[in-house]
Write an enzyme that holds these catalytic residues in place. Structure first.
Site, short mmCIF file in Angstrom:
data_model
loop_
_atom_site.label_atom_id
_atom_site.label_comp_id
_atom_site.label_asym_id
_atom_site.label_seq_id
_atom_site.Cartn_x
_atom_site.Cartn_y
_atom_site.Cartn_z
N GLU A 1 -6.85 -9.61 -12.30
CA GLU A 1 -7.15 -9.70 -13.75
C GLU A 1 -6.67 -11.04 -14.30
O GLU A 1 -7.35 -11.66 -15.12
CB GLU A 1 -6.48 -8.54 -14.50
CG GLU A 1 -7.16 -7.22 -14.22
CD GLU A 1 -6.49 -6.07 -14.94
OE1 GLU A 1 -5.29 -5.82 -14.66
OE2 GLU A 1 -7.13 -5.43 -15.79
N GLU B 1 -6.30 -0.04 -8.79
CA GLU B 1 -5.56 0.86 -9.69
C GLU B 1 -5.98 2.32 -9.57
O GLU B 1 -5.16 3.22 -9.74
CB GLU B 1 -5.73 0.40 -11.14
CG GLU B 1 -4.93 -0.83 -11.50
CD GLU B 1 -5.62 -2.14 -11.16
OE1 GLU B 1 -6.63 -2.12 -10.41
OE2 GLU B 1 -5.17 -3.18 -11.65
N1 COA Z 1 4.71 -3.40 -7.77
C1 COA Z 1 5.96 -3.21 -7.32
N2 COA Z 1 6.27 -3.20 -6.00
C2 COA Z 1 5.28 -3.39 -5.14
C3 COA Z 1 3.94 -3.59 -5.53
C4 COA Z 1 3.67 -3.59 -6.92
N3 COA Z 1 2.44 -3.79 -7.40
N4 COA Z 1 3.18 -3.73 -4.43
C5 COA Z 1 4.01 -3.65 -3.37
N5 COA Z 1 5.27 -3.45 -3.80
C6 COA Z 1 6.47 -3.35 -2.95
C7 COA Z 1 6.42 -2.16 -2.02
O1 COA Z 1 6.94 -1.01 -2.64
C8 COA Z 1 7.29 -2.62 -0.87
O2 COA Z 1 8.63 -2.47 -1.26
P1 COA Z 1 9.78 -2.13 -0.18
O3 COA Z 1 9.73 -3.25 0.82
O4 COA Z 1 11.01 -2.06 -1.00
O5 COA Z 1 9.39 -0.81 0.40
C9 COA Z 1 7.01 -4.11 -0.80
O6 COA Z 1 6.46 -4.47 -2.07
C10 COA Z 1 6.02 -4.50 0.29
O7 COA Z 1 4.85 -3.72 0.16
P2 COA Z 1 4.06 -3.15 1.42
O8 COA Z 1 2.95 -2.33 0.88
O9 COA Z 1 5.01 -2.50 2.37
O10 COA Z 1 3.52 -4.48 2.07
P3 COA Z 1 2.15 -4.76 2.79
O11 COA Z 1 2.19 -6.17 3.21
O12 COA Z 1 1.85 -3.70 3.78
O13 COA Z 1 1.02 -4.62 1.66
C11 COA Z 1 0.00 -4.95 -0.47
C12 COA Z 1 0.97 -5.48 0.58
C13 COA Z 1 0.04 -5.87 -1.66
C14 COA Z 1 -1.43 -4.91 0.11
C15 COA Z 1 0.40 -3.50 -0.86
O14 COA Z 1 1.76 -3.49 -1.20
C16 COA Z 1 -0.34 -2.94 -2.05
O15 COA Z 1 -1.44 -2.45 -1.91
N6 COA Z 1 0.29 -2.98 -3.23
C17 COA Z 1 -0.20 -2.34 -4.42
C18 COA Z 1 -1.30 -3.11 -5.03
C19 COA Z 1 -1.76 -2.43 -6.28
O16 COA Z 1 -2.05 -1.26 -6.34
N7 COA Z 1 -1.84 -3.24 -7.32
C20 COA Z 1 -2.27 -2.76 -8.55
C21 COA Z 1 -1.11 -2.41 -9.36
S1 COA Z 1 -1.60 -2.35 -11.02
#
Ligand code: COA
Length: 689
Positions: free
Chosen positions: A111, A131
Site C-alpha cells: 500500500e 490481509e
Molecule cells: N508484523 C509483525 N511481525 C511480523 C510481521 C508483521 N507484519 N510479519 C512477520 N512478523 C514476524 C514474525 O512473527 C516472526 O517473528 P518471530 O521471529 O519472533 O517469530 C518474524 O517476523 C519472521 O517472520 P517469518 O514469517 O517467520 O519469516 P519468513 O521469512 O518465513 O516470512 C513473511 C516472511 C513476510 C513472508 C511472513 O512473515 C509474512 O507473511 N508476514 C505477514 C505479512 C502480512 O500478512 N502482512 C500484512 C499485514 S497487514
C-alpha cells in the site's frame, strides 16, 4: 552522504546527487511499526521541502521490503502518523517518488508502494495484499489503489485470495514499472533521476481511472459471486469484494472511507482475532523447548519413503511438490508400479482441473524414483516408513532401514498412534529417530505432527521443522502418547456421540450441528468417508466396543465405500438417512431403558467440543504439546476446525475457561464419563481468570 534520520536509526537518508534514498531498517521484516512510521514521515516532509532533492526512492535494508503493518499493533490505539497519513503525504510530493522493492512487498508495504508514483522491483520480489488471511482487508487504500493501477478484476483476485504475485507478473500487470537488472537501489535511483529529468507532473495512482472505467461490470459481479460463494462463513473475503466494488462505483475518497469502515469492523471481529492468533501460532510452533537458535538443520537432499500405498504415495507427492527428490520403496514390483501409477493419476487430475501445468507435472514426476531394493535408501538423508499400522510390521521395516541408512540420516515413522519410543528401539540410532505423522491425503493436508521421542536429537527436530516448512506444511512438535495430539483429541471428541444417538439425535442432527458450527463435516460423515472398518479393527485390537458402529460393521456396512454406513449412499456419494438404522437405534435405546428426547444443537456441541477441549488441556498438562496455540494449529490444519474460531483452545479462552469447566462438570455428573471430568489444568487456568 548518509545521515541517520531517527533516534533509533530505523530510517536513514542518503543523497546520491539529486536523488534521496530513504532506507527503512526494522528487522526482521521491516514491518511498519510506529518507530518506522514516525521517522519516515519526518524524512519525507523534509525531502519534499528540500530544494536540492529532485527525486525520492524508498527502499528497505535486510531480507525484504516492508512485509506489512505491524500485526502486533492491531487492536491497540494507533499512534500518529498512521499509514494512511504517510500515503497521503506521499501523494502531496510533486517530485518523483519510487518504491524499490525486494523480497516481499506485502500488505501495508504494498500500500505504501502504491502511494509512490513508481515501483521498481527486484526480479525475485513478490507483491501481494495478504490481509484476508488475517481476517482483514487492506485498510490503507489497497482496495482502492490496486484496482485503479492493475484493473478491478485482477485486483479482486489478489485481494480476496491474499496470494502474492511474482515481479514478472506485476510488471506485465502494470503494478511495477521496471525490473532491476544491475542492483535494485542503483537501478531505482537511476529510474528516479530519469523521471526527474523528464519533468512532471507525475500522476499518483489516485488519478488513474482508465482501468476502473474499462471494467466489465457483469464480469466483476460474477467473480464477486464466486468468491462470496466460497467464503465458508468467513467475513473477510466478502468484505474484500465489497471494497473492490466500492472502488469501481464510488469516487476515490468515498471508496477510501468505505474501506476504512470495513477495516474497522474486521479488525475488531472475533474471526480476525482468531486468524491473527493462528498467524503467530505458526511462528511460535517453530520454537521448541530445549532447542536453541544455534542448532542448525541437517541438509536434506533426498527423501526415502517405504510404502507406496495411499499414505506413502501422498507423502512422496508432498516432497516432490516441494522440490525434493524422493526414492519410493515397495516390497514388490507390482505394488510399486500401482503406487507410481496412482501418483501419476492424481497429478493428471490436477492438470485436467487446470491447477497444475503439464510441465509442472512432468517436473514433479521426474523427482520420483521407485525401487524394490532397500539398498537404494543409502543415498537418502531422511527415510520415512509409511507401511501398515502394526508395531511388529513397522519394527521389521525400521530395522531393515537401519541396516542401509548412511550415518547421520534421519529415520522417521509415519505412525498415527503407536509408541514412538518403542519403535525407536528397533534402530541402532534412536537420536536420529522421530515420528512424522502426516494427515491423509498427505499431499494436501497441511498438518505435520513431528513426534519427539525420548532420545530424538535437537538437530533432528530443527531439520524436520525446517523441511516441513519448505514443503508447505504446518509442523507442530508433539510428545509421545497414544494418538499424539490430534487423534487422541479426536477420540475424546467422539466419545459421547453414540450416546447422543441413543438419546434421540439422528446422525444427520449431529452432523448438521457440526457443519453449522463451521466444521467441514460432522463425525458420522467423516467416519463413513474414512471407512468404519478401520476404527472397528482398532477397537477390537484394544478390546473396546461401540454399540452402533460395531453393529453396522457386523452388517458389512463400512461407510461410503460399501454404499451404506451411518447413512445410505444410493449413488455412492450423497448421504441419505437410513430408516433401518433409525429403528435399530430406537430398539437399542428401548432395551437400555433410554427415553428418546429432542436434542438441541447446543447440547451436541457441548458434548463433543468440551471433551475435545478437555483432552487438549490434559495434553498440555502432560507436556505432550508445548503450548495452547500448538493444539490449535493441529486442529485447524489437520481436522478442519473452523479457522475463524482459531482452534479449540483459543475458542475455549474466548468462551471463558470457567464456563467450560462448569459445563464439563455438569455433563460429568450426568453421564459419569471420564472425558467430561475437567482436568486440573483447566481448573487451574480457569481460576486464574
Ligand atoms: N508484523 C509483525 N511481525 C511480523 C510481521 C508483521 N507484519 N510479519 C512477520 N512478523 C514476524 C514474525 O512473527 C516472526 O517473528 P518471530 O521471529 O519472533 O517469530 C518474524 O517476523 C519472521 O517472520 P517469518 O514469517 O517467520 O519469516 P519468513 O521469512 O518465513 O516470512 C513473511 C516472511 C513476510 C513472508 C511472513 O512473515 C509474512 O507473511 N508476514 C505477514 C505479512 C502480512 O500478512 N502482512 C500484512 C499485514 S497487514
Amino acid at each position: 552522504m548518509a545521515e541517520a534520520a531517527s533516534s533509533e536509526n530505523k530510517v536513514s537518508v542518503e543523497h546520491r546527487g539529486g536523488v534521496a534514498i530513504v532506507a527503512i531498517d526494522n528487522p526482521p521484516v521491516n514491518a511498519l511499526s510506529f518507530s518506522v512510521r514516525k521517522p519516515l514521515h519526518d524524512a519525507l516532509v523534509r525531502l519534499r521541502d528540500d530544494a536540492a532533492t529532485a527525486a525520492i526512492v524508498v527502499t528497505c535494508a535486510g531480507r525484504t521490503f516492508i512485509a506489512g503493518a505491524d500485526i502486533t499493533e492491531f487492536g491497540k490505539p494507533m499512534q500518529d502518523p498512521d499509514l494512511r497519513a504517510l500515503i497521503a503525504l506521499l501523494e502531496t510530493i510533486e517530485k518523483p517518488t519510487v518504491a524499490a522493492i525486494h523480497g516481499t512487498a506485502l500488505g501495508g508495504g504494498l500500500e505504501l508502494a502504491l502511494g509512490c508514483h513508481f515501483r521498481v522491483a527486484d526480479k525475485a520480489a513478490k507483491l501481494g495484499l495478504p490481509e484476508v488471511k488475517l481476517g482483514l482487508l487492506p485498510g490503507a487504500g489497497g482496495t482502492v489503489r490496486l484496482p485503479a493501477l492493475i484493473g478491478p478484476l485482477m485486483a479482486l483476485d489478489m485481494i480476496s485470495s491474499g496470494t502474492p504475485i511474482a515481479a514478472s507478473e506485476a510488471l506485465e500487470a502494470g503494478l511495477v514499472d521496471a525490473l532491476a537488472t544491475d542492483g535494485l537501489v542503483a537501478d531505482a535511483a537511476a529510474f528516479a533521476a530519469v523521471k526527474a529529468a523528464e519533468g512532471g507532473p507525475f500522476s499518483s495512482v489516485r488519478l488513474r481511472r482508465d482501468k476502473i472505467e474499462a471494467v466489465d461490470g457483469e464480469q466483476l459481479e460474477a467473480r464477486i459471486k464466486a468468491i462470496v460463494g466460497k467464503a465458508k462463513g468467513l467475513r473477510a473475503p466478502v468484505a474484500c469484494t465489497e471494497a473492490v466494488r466500492n472502488a469501481v462505483l464510488l469516487p476515490f475518497d468515498e471508496a477510501l472511507a468505505a474501506e476504512r469502515t470495513l477495516f474497522v469492523e474486521l479488525v475488531a471481529s472475533d474471526q480476525s482475532k482468531a486468524q491473527r492468533h493462528l498467524f503467530f501460532a505458526e511462528r511460535e510452533a517453530a520454537k521448541v523447548e530445549g532447542v536453541d537458535k544455534s542448532v542448525k538443520p541437517r541438509p536434506i537432499h533426498r527423501v526415502g519413503i517405504i510404502g507406496a500405498g495411499t499414505m506413502g504415495g501422498g507423502i512422496a507427492m508432498a516432497f516432490a511438490n516441494g522440490g525434493i527428490p524422493v526414492t519410493l520403496v515397495e516390497a514388490a514390483e507390482d505394488a510399486l508400479q500401482r503406487g507410481l501409477e496412482r501418483i501419476e493419476k492424481n497429478y493428471a487430475i490436477s492438470v485436467s482441473r487446470g491447477s497444475l501445468s503439464e510441465a509442472a507435472k512432468a517436473e514433479r514426476m521426474a523427482r520420483l524414483s521407485g525401487t524394490t531394493d532397500y539398498a537404494s535408501l543409502a543415498e537418502c538423508d531422511l527415510i520415512i516408513e509409511a507401511v501398515f499400522e502394526d508395531m511388529v510390521v513397522k519394527k521389521g521395516v525400521l530395522a531393515a532401514i537401519d541396516k542401509v541408512a548412511k550415518p547421520g540420516a534421519i529415520i522417521a515413522t509415519n505412525t498415527s498412534y503407536l509408541d514412538v519410543n518403542a519403535l525407536a528401539a528397533s534402530v541402532s540410532r534412536p537420536q536420529d529417530f522421530a515420528g512424522m505423522h502426516f494427515f491423509s491425503p498427505a499431499n494436501i493436508m497441511k498438518l505435520l505432527e513431528i513426534v519427539r521421542g525420548r532420545e530424538t536429537a535437537p538437530d533432528v527436530l530443527v531439520t524436520l521443522l525446517s523441511l516441513a516448512r519448505t514443503v508447505g506444511k504446518v509442523p507442530v512438535v508433539v510428545g509421545v502418547c497414544h494418538g499424539f495430539v490430534g487423534n487422541r483429541m479426536l477420540t475424546a471428541r467422539g466419545a459421547d456421540v453414540e450416546a447422543l444417538l441413543l438419546e434421540g439425535a439422528s446422525p444427520a442432527d449431529v452432523d448438521k450441528a457440526f457443519t453449522d458450527f463451521g466444521w467441514p463435516m460432522g463425525p458420522f460423515q467423516m467416519w463413513d468417508l474414512a471407512g468404519l472398518d478401520i476404527s472397528w479393527r482398532n477397537r477390537k485390537a484394544l478390546g473396546k466396543t461401540a454399540l452402533i458402529a460395531d453393529w453396522l460393521c457386523e452388517q458389512g456396512r463400512f461407510g461410503q465405500k460399501t454404499g451404506r454406513g451411518f447413512y445410505l449412499y444410493a449413488d455412492g456419494r450423497t448421504a441419505q438417512s437410513d430408516p433401518e438404522l433409525a429403528s435399530h437405534i430406537a430398539d437399542e435405546a428401548k432395551r437400555l431403558g433410554i427415553a428418546p428426547r429432542a436434542i438441541s444443537a447446543e447440547e451436541i456441541i457441548d458434548r463433543t467440543l468440551y471433551p475435545l477441549i478437555n483432552e487438549g488441556s490434559r495434553i498440555l498438562e502432560e507436556g505432550i504439546a508445548a503450548r495452547e496455540s500448538d493444539v490449535d494449529l493441529v486442529w485447524v490444519n489437520g481436522y478442519g476446525f473452523p479457522i475463524g474460531k482459531g482452534g479449540p483452545m483459543f475458542w475455549a479462552r474466548q468462551k471463558g475457561l470457567a464456563t467450560i469447566v462448569e459445563r464439563l462438570a455438569y455433563w460429568h455428573q450426568k453421564t459419569g464419563k471420564d472425558v467430561f471430568h475437567p482436568s486440573e489444568w483447566l481448573k487451574a487456568k480457569a481460576s486464574e481468570g
